[in-house]
Design a protein around this motif. Structure first.
Motif, PDB file in Angstrom:
ATOM      1  N   GLY A   1       0.827  -1.183   0.152  1.00 50.75           N
ATOM      2  CA  GLY A   1      -0.027   0.200  -0.002  1.00 50.75           C
ATOM      3  C   GLY A   1       0.896   1.192  -0.177  1.00 50.75           C
ATOM      4  N   PRO A   2       1.715   1.491   0.948  1.00 47.31           N
ATOM      5  CA  PRO A   2       2.501   2.643   0.883  1.00 47.31           C
ATOM      6  C   PRO A   2       3.282   3.058  -0.376  1.00 47.31           C
ATOM      7  N   PHE A   3       3.807   1.965  -1.017  1.00 46.27           N
ATOM      8  CA  PHE A   3       4.441   1.868  -2.218  1.00 46.27           C
ATOM      9  C   PHE A   3       3.625   2.594  -3.496  1.00 46.27           C
ATOM     10  N   ILE A   4       2.235   2.052  -3.464  1.00 43.94           N
ATOM     11  CA  ILE A   4       1.221   2.413  -4.357  1.00 43.94           C
ATOM     12  C   ILE A   4       0.696   3.857  -3.972  1.00 43.94           C
ATOM     13  N   ILE A   5       0.614   4.153  -3.031  1.00 50.30           N
ATOM     14  CA  ILE A   5       0.279   5.523  -2.692  1.00 50.30           C
ATOM     15  C   ILE A   5       1.201   6.590  -3.265  1.00 50.30           C
ATOM     16  N   MET A   6       2.476   6.385  -2.875  1.00 48.37           N
ATOM     17  CA  MET A   6       3.462   7.216  -3.039  1.00 48.37           C
ATOM     18  C   MET A   6       3.727   7.235  -4.703  1.00 48.37           C
ATOM     19  N   ARG A   7       3.731   5.970  -5.384  1.00 47.62           N
ATOM     20  CA  ARG A   7       3.799   5.985  -6.714  1.00 47.62           C
ATOM     21  C   ARG A   7       2.696   6.961  -7.407  1.00 47.62           C
ATOM     22  N   ASN A   8       1.622   6.777  -7.092  1.00 52.46           N
ATOM     23  CA  ASN A   8       0.380   7.654  -7.600  1.00 52.46           C
ATOM     24  C   ASN A   8       0.398   9.061  -7.360  1.00 52.46           C
ATOM     25  N   ALA A   9       1.054   9.233  -6.295  1.00 52.67           N
ATOM     26  CA  ALA A   9       1.061  10.764  -5.733  1.00 52.67           C
ATOM     27  C   ALA A   9       1.959  11.508  -6.391  1.00 52.67           C
ATOM     28  N   ILE A  10       3.285  10.759  -6.859  1.00 51.96           N
ATOM     29  CA  ILE A  10       4.294  11.379  -7.514  1.00 51.96           C
ATOM     30  C   ILE A  10       3.753  11.493  -8.908  1.00 51.96           C
ATOM     31  N   ALA A  11       3.197  10.491  -9.550  1.00 50.85           N
ATOM     32  CA  ALA A  11       2.721  10.709 -10.829  1.00 50.85           C
ATOM     33  C   ALA A  11       1.639  11.945 -10.874  1.00 50.85           C
ATOM     34  N   MET A  12       0.891  12.152 -10.123  1.00 50.68           N
ATOM     35  CA  MET A  12      -0.176  13.264  -9.899  1.00 50.68           C
ATOM     36  C   MET A  12       0.814  14.505  -9.650  1.00 50.68           C
ATOM     37  N   ALA A  13       1.489  14.529  -9.076  1.00 48.01           N
ATOM     38  CA  ALA A  13       2.184  15.708  -8.814  1.00 48.01           C
ATOM     39  C   ALA A  13       3.118  16.267  -9.910  1.00 48.01           C
ATOM     40  N   ARG A  14       3.513  15.220 -10.765  1.00 48.99           N
ATOM     41  CA  ARG A  14       4.269  15.432 -12.185  1.00 48.99           C
ATOM     42  C   ARG A  14       3.135  16.002 -13.164  1.00 48.99           C
ATOM     43  N   LYS A  15       1.907  15.614 -12.997  1.00 45.43           N
ATOM     44  CA  LYS A  15       1.033  16.296 -14.116  1.00 45.43           C
ATOM     45  C   LYS A  15       0.617  17.345 -13.731  1.00 45.43           C
ATOM     46  N   GLU A  16       0.353  17.913 -12.493  1.00 47.87           N
ATOM     47  CA  GLU A  16      -0.175  19.024 -11.938  1.00 47.87           C
ATOM     48  C   GLU A  16       0.800  19.914 -11.348  1.00 47.87           C
ATOM     49  N   ALA A  17       1.171  21.183 -11.247  1.00 47.19           N
ATOM     50  CA  ALA A  17       1.915  21.797 -10.583  1.00 47.19           C
ATOM     51  C   ALA A  17       1.541  21.989  -9.112  1.00 47.19           C
ATOM     52  N   ASP A  18       0.292  22.351  -8.759  1.00 52.13           N
ATOM     53  CA  ASP A  18      -0.031  22.586  -7.324  1.00 52.13           C
ATOM     54  C   ASP A  18      -0.478  21.442  -6.628  1.00 52.13           C
ATOM     55  N   MET A  19       0.546  20.622  -6.343  1.00 50.26           N
ATOM     56  CA  MET A  19       0.123  19.301  -5.470  1.00 50.26           C
ATOM     57  C   MET A  19       0.984  19.017  -4.524  1.00 50.26           C
ATOM     58  N   LEU A  20       1.634  20.255  -4.128  1.00 51.73           N
ATOM     59  CA  LEU A  20       2.766  19.791  -2.784  1.00 51.73           C
ATOM     60  C   LEU A  20       1.872  19.400  -1.484  1.00 51.73           C
ATOM     61  N   VAL A  21       0.590  20.071  -1.207  1.00 47.67           N
ATOM     62  CA  VAL A  21      -0.089  19.370  -0.251  1.00 47.67           C
ATOM     63  C   VAL A  21      -0.754  18.157  -0.259  1.00 47.67           C
ATOM     64  N   TRP A  22      -0.913  17.784  -1.427  1.00 49.16           N
ATOM     65  CA  TRP A  22      -1.388  16.403  -1.572  1.00 49.16           C
ATOM     66  C   TRP A  22      -0.242  15.309  -1.566  1.00 49.16           C
ATOM     67  N   LEU A  23       1.016  15.966  -2.223  1.00 50.42           N
ATOM     68  CA  LEU A  23       2.139  15.046  -2.123  1.00 50.42           C
ATOM     69  C   LEU A  23       2.578  14.866  -0.590  1.00 50.42           C
ATOM     70  N   LEU A  24       2.487  15.799   0.189  1.00 51.51           N
ATOM     71  CA  LEU A  24       2.754  15.780   1.680  1.00 51.51           C
ATOM     72  C   LEU A  24       1.826  15.103   2.473  1.00 51.51           C
ATOM     73  N   GLY A  25       0.501  15.028   2.252  1.00 48.30           N
ATOM     74  CA  GLY A  25      -0.437  14.251   2.869  1.00 48.30           C
ATOM     75  C   GLY A  25      -0.270  12.851   2.455  1.00 48.30           C
ATOM     76  N   SER A  26      -0.117  12.444   1.123  1.00 50.02           N
ATOM     77  CA  SER A  26       0.385  11.331   0.683  1.00 50.02           C
ATOM     78  C   SER A  26       1.513  10.460   1.392  1.00 50.02           C
ATOM     79  N   ALA A  27       2.476  11.273   1.632  1.00 49.21           N
ATOM     80  CA  ALA A  27       3.761  10.877   2.314  1.00 49.21           C
ATOM     81  C   ALA A  27       3.433  10.561   3.653  1.00 49.21           C
ATOM     82  N   LEU A  28       2.604  11.509   4.344  1.00 47.36           N
ATOM     83  CA  LEU A  28       2.443  11.145   5.876  1.00 47.36           C
ATOM     84  C   LEU A  28       1.531   9.938   6.026  1.00 47.36           C
ATOM     85  N   ILE A  29       0.346   9.597   5.156  1.00 49.34           N
ATOM     86  CA  ILE A  29      -0.329   8.445   5.044  1.00 49.34           C
ATOM     87  C   ILE A  29       0.513   7.368   4.775  1.00 49.34           C
ATOM     88  N   ALA A  30       1.446   7.140   3.740  1.00 52.60           N
ATOM     89  CA  ALA A  30       2.260   6.084   3.541  1.00 52.60           C
ATOM     90  C   ALA A  30       3.494   5.856   4.489  1.00 52.60           C
TER      91      ALA A  30
END
Length: 110
Positions: free
Chosen positions: A59-88
């Motif tokens: 699960g943590p690997f899947i969450i972070m892989r998806n979060a990093i892929a979304m952050a690469r597509k959209e510029a304003d995803m820092l909060v989403w990336l940090l939240g995903s890192a916290l959950i993972a």
């Protein structure tokens, strides 16, 4: 036990959990030629049980892989990336603690 030692143990549990998640996800991708996802592996009862175990470990690997892929597509995803890192990270700490406990119990049984 000093607080610094407790934080080091927490970091070790997080690292152990995330490494095991990465190994499970990468092994799945090696075997099936598709990335790991949160989906059922089959309709039978053993497949559902195997899906639960697989998602619990990777699960943590899947969450972070998806979060990093979304952050690469959209510029304003820092909060989403940090939240995903916290959950993972919390998920990795729990799964790492269980994995280390299992390894130490198996070692004590030998």
């Amino acid at each position: 036990m000093p607080l610094s030692v407790q934080f080091m143990l927490l970091g070790f549990c997080i690292a152990t959990g995330f490494v095991s998640a990465g190994l499970a996800g990468s092994l799945y991708q090696l075997v099936t030629s598709e990335p790991a996802r949160f989906r059922l592996l089959g309709p039978s009862v053993p497949a559902v049980f195997l899906t639960f175990l697989f998602c619990a470990v990777s699960g943590p690997f899947i969450i972070m892989r998806n979060a990093i892929a979304m952050a690469r597509k959209e510029a304003d995803m820092l909060v989403w990336l940090l939240g995903s890192a916290l959950i993972a990270g919390m998920w990795s700490a729990c799964s790492g603690l269980l994995l280390l406990d299992f390894v130490l119990a198996a070692r004590a049984g030998l």
